[in-house]
Design a protein around this motif. Sequence first.
Motif, PDB file in Angstrom:
ATOM      1  N   GLU A  26      -5.469  43.915 -17.175  1.00 42.17           N
ATOM      2  CA  GLU A  26      -6.709  43.446 -16.540  1.00 42.17           C
ATOM      3  C   GLU A  26      -7.556  44.595 -16.003  1.00 42.17           C
ATOM      4  O   GLU A  26      -8.780  44.595 -16.120  1.00 42.17           O
ATOM      5  N   LYS A  27      -6.914  45.620 -15.432  1.00 44.76           N
ATOM      6  CA  LYS A  27      -7.640  46.746 -14.877  1.00 44.76           C
ATOM      7  C   LYS A  27      -8.364  47.521 -15.973  1.00 44.76           C
ATOM      8  O   LYS A  27      -9.560  47.850 -15.852  1.00 44.76           O
TER       9      LYS A  27
ATOM     10  N   VAL B  78     -13.227  49.122 -19.215  1.00 45.46           N
ATOM     11  CA  VAL B  78     -13.890  49.227 -20.520  1.00 45.46           C
ATOM     12  C   VAL B  78     -15.166  48.385 -20.531  1.00 45.46           C
ATOM     13  O   VAL B  78     -16.217  48.816 -21.023  1.00 45.46           O
ATOM     14  N   GLN B  79     -15.082  47.185 -19.966  1.00 44.14           N
ATOM     15  CA  GLN B  79     -16.259  46.317 -19.942  1.00 44.14           C
ATOM     16  C   GLN B  79     -17.358  46.894 -19.066  1.00 44.14           C
ATOM     17  O   GLN B  79     -18.545  46.759 -19.377  1.00 44.14           O
TER      18      GLN B  79
ATOM     19  N   PRO C 232     -13.247  38.493 -25.398  1.00 46.07           N
ATOM     20  CA  PRO C 232     -12.341  39.652 -25.337  1.00 46.07           C
ATOM     21  C   PRO C 232     -11.246  39.512 -24.291  1.00 46.07           C
ATOM     22  O   PRO C 232     -10.159  40.034 -24.457  1.00 46.07           O
ATOM     23  N   SER C 233     -11.500  38.782 -23.199  1.00 50.58           N
ATOM     24  CA  SER C 233     -10.495  38.666 -22.156  1.00 50.58           C
ATOM     25  C   SER C 233      -9.298  37.837 -22.603  1.00 50.58           C
ATOM     26  O   SER C 233      -8.208  37.981 -22.079  1.00 50.58           O
ATOM     27  N   ASP C 234      -9.511  36.931 -23.591  1.00 55.09           N
ATOM     28  CA  ASP C 234      -8.420  36.082 -24.069  1.00 55.09           C
ATOM     29  C   ASP C 234      -7.640  36.744 -25.201  1.00 55.09           C
ATOM     30  O   ASP C 234      -6.424  36.610 -25.281  1.00 55.09           O
TER      31      ASP C 234
END
Length: 582
Positions: free
Chosen positions: A82-83, A88-89, A164-166
Motif C-alpha cells: 500500500e505504501k 507511485v501514484q 491499479p489498487s486491486d
Amino acid sequence: PELLEWTRGKSLKDYTAALKELEAKLNVPGWRKSSRKLLWPFRKPKMERYLGLVGEQRTKLHLLLTTATTKTVTKMLRKVDEKELREVQRWLNIVDPGTNYSSALAVREPGTGGCATAIEDVEHLCNANDDYGLAYFYFTFSDSEKQKLHNVLLSLIGQLPKKPSDRGLPGAVVDLYNSTQAIGKSADTRALKDLLLHMIKGFKKTFIIIDALDEFPKDTRESLLSWIRELTVDHDAGSLSILVTSRPEADIILIYADTRVGILRFRWVDCLLRILQECITPGDVRAALRELPKDLDSVYLRILQSIHEKQGEYIRRAMHWLAFSAVPLTLGQLAEAVVIEYDVEKYGEDPETGAIFDMDCFMSICPSLIAFEDARDGESSPQENRRLRLAHFSVKEYLISDRAAQGPSACYHISEDKANLLMGHACLSRILRHSAQGAIHWKEVAETSFLYHSARYWFVYTRFNDDTAPTPLSQAAVKVLELGKGLLDIYDPDDHYRITTPSSGIYPPAIYYSCLLNLVTAAKFLVNEEADVVNAQGGRYGNALQAAVENGNQSVVRLLLEHGAEVNAQGGQFGNALQAAA
C-alpha cells in the motif's frame, strides 16, 4: 459435418487449418453456387443444425481468447504494498486533470463541456470493454505545472491502468519509478514516451483526449506536437484514437493538415446553414438553396459583399485587430479601437464618437466571421468584457490570401504589416488623447479598457515595423515614451507585476524604456536630441545599456556604445552590463 466434428477439442493452430480448408470448400465456381441455391430448400434443416454448431464453436473461441488476454494482462501487473502504491501514484499524479474534468461537467457550456462529454461517453465504452483504455489531459495557461510535457506523460501513464489498487501496477511503471523517482532522479522524457507507448499497445483500442492544446506555451509546443505525431505513426489504424481541442493556432493547424479538408467542409456547411436561417418561407429556402455558394471562399466573399459601405471601414479595421492583435480584444475594446481612423499625420485627436454606439452590430453584420471566445476556468463577465476572435482559422486564411487580394473582396484584404501599423497608430493615438485630457488616476483605468491595452501593447505593434515605419509614427512613439508618469502609472514594462505602487514610483527616462523595449528608431531620436542621455540612471537594470543587454537588444546596445555609454557603470539588478550579458 466432418470438419465440425474434427475441430472439437483442438488447439488454435488446428482451428486455423480447419478454417482454411472450409474456406477452400466454399470458394466454388459460379455454376455450382447456382445449383446450391436450387437445392437449398431441401438441405435447409441440416444446414441450420450445422450453423448452430458453428455458433457454439465461435462462443468457445471467444472465451478462449478472452481468457488468454486476461492472463497476459495479469502477468504485466505487479502487486505492490500500500505504501509503495501511494508513492507511485503520487509521482504519476503530479498534476490532476480530474479537477478540470469535474468543473467542465458541472458547467457544460460551449467550449468547456464538450470535451468532458466526450470523456464521459468514452468512459462508458471502456467500462464495457476490458481491452479498451482511456486517458485525458486538460492544459491550463494559469497552471504552469500543466504546461510541461513531462507532467503530461506522467498523468497519461497514471490513468491507463484499470483499477491499479486491486490488480497492482504495470511492472514497467514500478521499474521506472524505482530507477528514477525513488532514488531522487527525474525520469527522462524519452523513457516516459516509451513507457506510455508500451502501455497503449497493451490495449486493443486506446483513447487519448487532450483539451485546450493552444494553452501549452507556444515557444515549447513543438515538442508536444512532435510527440503526438509520433503516437499516430507508431500505431495501426483504428487502435489509437486521439481527440484534441484547440483554438486555431497556425502550428497546430499545420500538424493536423491531414484533417484540414474535413474541417473546412464542416465550416462550409455551418456557413450555409447560417444563410438558410435567414429564410422565413419555404419559397425563400428553395431559392436560397439554388444560389448557395459552392465553396468556402465564395461564402466569405458573399458575406463581405453584403456589408454596407458605411460599415465596411469599421469591419476592415476590426479584421486587422482580430487577426493580429497581441491578445484577443474584448468587445468593448474593439468597439473603441475601430473608430480611430488611420491617418499617419494625426495622433491623439478625438474621433467623432468615443466608441461604436451599438457594440452588438459586429455580431449582426458578419456573424459567420466573428465569434466570442470560449470562457475558461469558470470565467464570467458582461458581454462588453468578453473577448472576440475570428470565427474560424479559415477566415484569416482567406483574408490574408492572394485570392482575397486579387478578387472582388480586395478592399478587405489584410496583412500583418498593415495590421501592426494600424494597431500601433491606434494605441499611440489613444495614449496621447488620454494625456491631453489631464490626469486620470491609474486605479480608474480598468484592464479591460482599450486605454490599458494601448499602454500594455503599443510598443509591440510599433516595434514590428520599426525599420520601415513612417517618421510621424516614430515621432509619436517618442512622445509617448516622454510622457513618463502619465503613461507608466497605467502600465510599466519595467515592472510587469506592479511590485511597486505606481503613485509612489519614480520612473527612469525615456531612453531607458526605448532600450528596454528594443525601439531602435525611437532610441536614435532620443540620443540625437541629447548625447548625455545614454548614461542616465534609473530603472530595474540601473541604466539603458544594462536593460538593452539583459533583453538581448543588440542593435540598441551598439547604438548606445557608439554614443558613449559607460560600459562599467555600476548598479541595477545585475551590477553592471557585463554581468547582465553573462
